[in-house]
Design a protein around this motif. Structure first.
Motif, PDB file in Angstrom:
ATOM      1  N   LEU A 181     -13.886  10.525 -24.140  1.00  0.00           N
ATOM      2  CA  LEU A 181     -13.759  11.964 -23.905  1.00  0.00           C
ATOM      3  C   LEU A 181     -12.658  12.261 -22.895  1.00  0.00           C
ATOM      4  O   LEU A 181     -11.931  13.249 -23.034  1.00  0.00           O
ATOM      5  N   VAL A 182     -12.514  11.420 -21.871  1.00  0.00           N
ATOM      6  CA  VAL A 182     -11.391  11.583 -20.937  1.00  0.00           C
ATOM      7  C   VAL A 182     -10.076  11.418 -21.682  1.00  0.00           C
ATOM      8  O   VAL A 182      -9.137  12.212 -21.513  1.00  0.00           O
ATOM      9  N   ALA A 183      -9.975  10.398 -22.515  1.00  0.00           N
ATOM     10  CA  ALA A 183      -8.739  10.142 -23.246  1.00  0.00           C
ATOM     11  C   ALA A 183      -8.371  11.302 -24.166  1.00  0.00           C
ATOM     12  O   ALA A 183      -7.199  11.693 -24.259  1.00  0.00           O
ATOM     13  N   GLU A 184      -9.358  11.858 -24.845  1.00  0.00           N
ATOM     14  CA  GLU A 184      -9.105  12.983 -25.756  1.00  0.00           C
ATOM     15  C   GLU A 184      -8.541  14.173 -24.997  1.00  0.00           C
ATOM     16  O   GLU A 184      -7.555  14.802 -25.416  1.00  0.00           O
ATOM     17  N   ARG A 185      -9.136  14.489 -23.860  1.00  0.00           N
ATOM     18  CA  ARG A 185      -8.668  15.640 -23.089  1.00  0.00           C
ATOM     19  C   ARG A 185      -7.332  15.361 -22.423  1.00  0.00           C
ATOM     20  O   ARG A 185      -6.474  16.260 -22.327  1.00  0.00           O
ATOM     21  N   ALA A 186      -7.112  14.126 -21.971  1.00  0.00           N
ATOM     22  CA  ALA A 186      -5.827  13.778 -21.357  1.00  0.00           C
ATOM     23  C   ALA A 186      -4.695  13.922 -22.366  1.00  0.00           C
ATOM     24  O   ALA A 186      -3.595  14.404 -22.018  1.00  0.00           O
ATOM     25  N   ARG A 187      -4.933  13.506 -23.587  1.00  0.00           N
ATOM     26  CA  ARG A 187      -3.901  13.639 -24.623  1.00  0.00           C
ATOM     27  C   ARG A 187      -3.519  15.097 -24.839  1.00  0.00           C
ATOM     28  O   ARG A 187      -2.330  15.437 -24.913  1.00  0.00           O
ATOM     29  N   ILE A 188      -4.513  15.966 -24.899  1.00  0.00           N
ATOM     30  CA  ILE A 188      -4.240  17.384 -25.103  1.00  0.00           C
ATOM     31  C   ILE A 188      -3.512  17.965 -23.903  1.00  0.00           C
ATOM     32  O   ILE A 188      -2.532  18.719 -24.052  1.00  0.00           O
ATOM     33  N   ALA A 189      -3.966  17.631 -22.687  1.00  0.00           N
ATOM     34  CA  ALA A 189      -3.316  18.145 -21.480  1.00  0.00           C
ATOM     35  C   ALA A 189      -1.857  17.722 -21.421  1.00  0.00           C
ATOM     36  O   ALA A 189      -0.976  18.515 -21.058  1.00  0.00           O
ATOM     37  N   ALA A 190      -1.575  16.471 -21.781  1.00  0.00           N
ATOM     38  CA  ALA A 190      -0.192  15.999 -21.782  1.00  0.00           C
ATOM     39  C   ALA A 190       0.644  16.767 -22.802  1.00  0.00           C
ATOM     40  O   ALA A 190       1.786  17.164 -22.516  1.00  0.00           O
ATOM     41  N   ASP A 191       0.081  16.994 -23.979  1.00  0.00           N
ATOM     42  CA  ASP A 191       0.806  17.748 -25.010  1.00  0.00           C
ATOM     43  C   ASP A 191       1.109  19.175 -24.558  1.00  0.00           C
ATOM     44  O   ASP A 191       2.114  19.768 -24.953  1.00  0.00           O
ATOM     45  N   LEU A 192       0.229  19.723 -23.719  1.00  0.00           N
ATOM     46  CA  LEU A 192       0.418  21.085 -23.218  1.00  0.00           C
ATOM     47  C   LEU A 192       1.358  21.137 -22.011  1.00  0.00           C
ATOM     48  O   LEU A 192       1.661  22.224 -21.522  1.00  0.00           O
ATOM     49  N   GLY A 193       1.787  19.992 -21.513  1.00  0.00           N
ATOM     50  CA  GLY A 193       2.753  19.954 -20.424  1.00  0.00           C
ATOM     51  C   GLY A 193       2.160  19.832 -19.034  1.00  0.00           C
ATOM     52  O   GLY A 193       2.884  19.989 -18.034  1.00  0.00           O
ATOM     53  N   TYR A 194       0.863  19.534 -18.923  1.00  0.00           N
ATOM     54  CA  TYR A 194       0.259  19.370 -17.601  1.00  0.00           C
ATOM     55  C   TYR A 194       0.565  17.978 -17.057  1.00  0.00           C
ATOM     56  O   TYR A 194       0.671  17.005 -17.796  1.00  0.00           O
ATOM     57  N   GLU A 195       0.685  17.896 -15.730  1.00  0.00           N
ATOM     58  CA  GLU A 195       1.078  16.653 -15.074  1.00  0.00           C
ATOM     59  C   GLU A 195      -0.113  15.882 -14.539  1.00  0.00           C
ATOM     60  O   GLU A 195      -0.100  14.643 -14.528  1.00  0.00           O
ATOM     61  N   TYR A 196      -1.154  16.606 -14.093  1.00  0.00           N
ATOM     62  CA  TYR A 196      -2.284  15.956 -13.424  1.00  0.00           C
ATOM     63  C   TYR A 196      -3.600  16.366 -14.062  1.00  0.00           C
ATOM     64  O   TYR A 196      -3.757  17.493 -14.561  1.00  0.00           O
TER      65      TYR A 196
END
Length: 258
Positions: free
Chosen positions: A213-228
């Motif tokens: 679940l962390v990995a799924e959300r991290a992938r989306i956050a990265a695609d949206l341009g978030y850094e942290y």
């Protein structure tokens, strides 16, 4: 990652310059205190930042109690380990606040995370987009944490109805059984996305679902341009997050006032 630099950025973007969450909510800035006022008593109502010392803290606490009483909302004072004065928590307790469990503020640069994760056989992650999915998330939360999650139902339904573009909600399903739920808040105009939830039903713990679940959300956050990514981690989550590459920056404790 420079821990002090990132903590200073978090303090500025996520506390001092915080934006209101959800439709009908607002931020109030009152001298050395910043508060978040929710649309109703069930929404999130909190003191999110303060700049106090031994001479000003008690009067500021009394002022916040009066302000939230005026609008009829219970609230929390979200205290961080670096907030001043050093005895602010004791002063809140003396003023009638109830401390909740201390958690750990953990932050990771998404590019540094170690996120390889496989789900157990027969388990999938579904995106939640409707009230039926919310009920599955609430069921997973109540089973995982052993407590009523009506507040979560209210929050998720409100988010789907009023801020669907920020409704990154997920439930892990073993067949027809919800076994874990998690959500992500993307904080527009900041470098941070926040991870929340992730509690897993006891029979399914230790099998990689939280990590997935962390990995799924991290992938989306990265695609949206978030850094942290930012997490208020429990004692159970902290070791997993440290293995993934999250760093401990400080503690955080909600002090609740009815």
């Amino acid at each position: 990652m420079d821990h002090q630099e990132v903590l200073a950025l978090f303090d500025r973007q996520m506390r001092r310059d915080m934006r209101a969450e959800g439709d009908g909510s607002r931020i109030e800035r009152d001298g050395p205190v910043i508060r978040h006022i929710g649309a109703d008593p069930q929404a999130w109502n909190a003191v999110v930042w303060s700049d106090l010392d031994e001479t000003t803290a008690d009067a500021a606490i009394a002022g916040e109690v009066r302000r939230f009483a005026e609008i009829g909302h219970p609230f929390e004072w979200k205290l961080y380990g670096y907030d001043r004065p050093a005895d602010l928590g004791d002063r809140l307790v003396a003023a009638g606040f109830e401390p909740d469990d201390e958690e750990t503020l953990m932050i990771a640069a998404i590019s540094d995370l170690r996120l390889g994760a496989d789900l157990p056989e027969g388990v999938r992650i579904d995106r939640v987009t409707d009230p039926a999915g919310v009920e599955l998330m609430v069921s997973a939360s109540e089973q995982a944490f052993g407590e009523n999650a009506d507040w979560l139902r209210h929050r998720l339904l409100d988010q789907l109805a009023n801020d669907p573009d920020n409704a990154y909600l997920f439930v892990a399903m073993a067949g027809d059984e919800p076994v874990s739920g998690a959500r992500m808040d993307v904080n527009r105009g900041t470098a941070f996305a926040g991870l929340w939830g992730g509690g897993t039903v006891s029979a399914w713990r230790g099998r990689g679902i939280y990590r997935a679940l962390v990995a799924e959300r991290a992938r989306i956050a990265a695609d949206l341009g978030y850094e942290y990514l930012q997490v208020d981690a429990s004692d159970q989550s902290r070791p997993i997050l440290e293995r993934l590459g999250f760093a401990v920056l400080t503690s955080t404790t909600p002090y609740n006032k009815a």
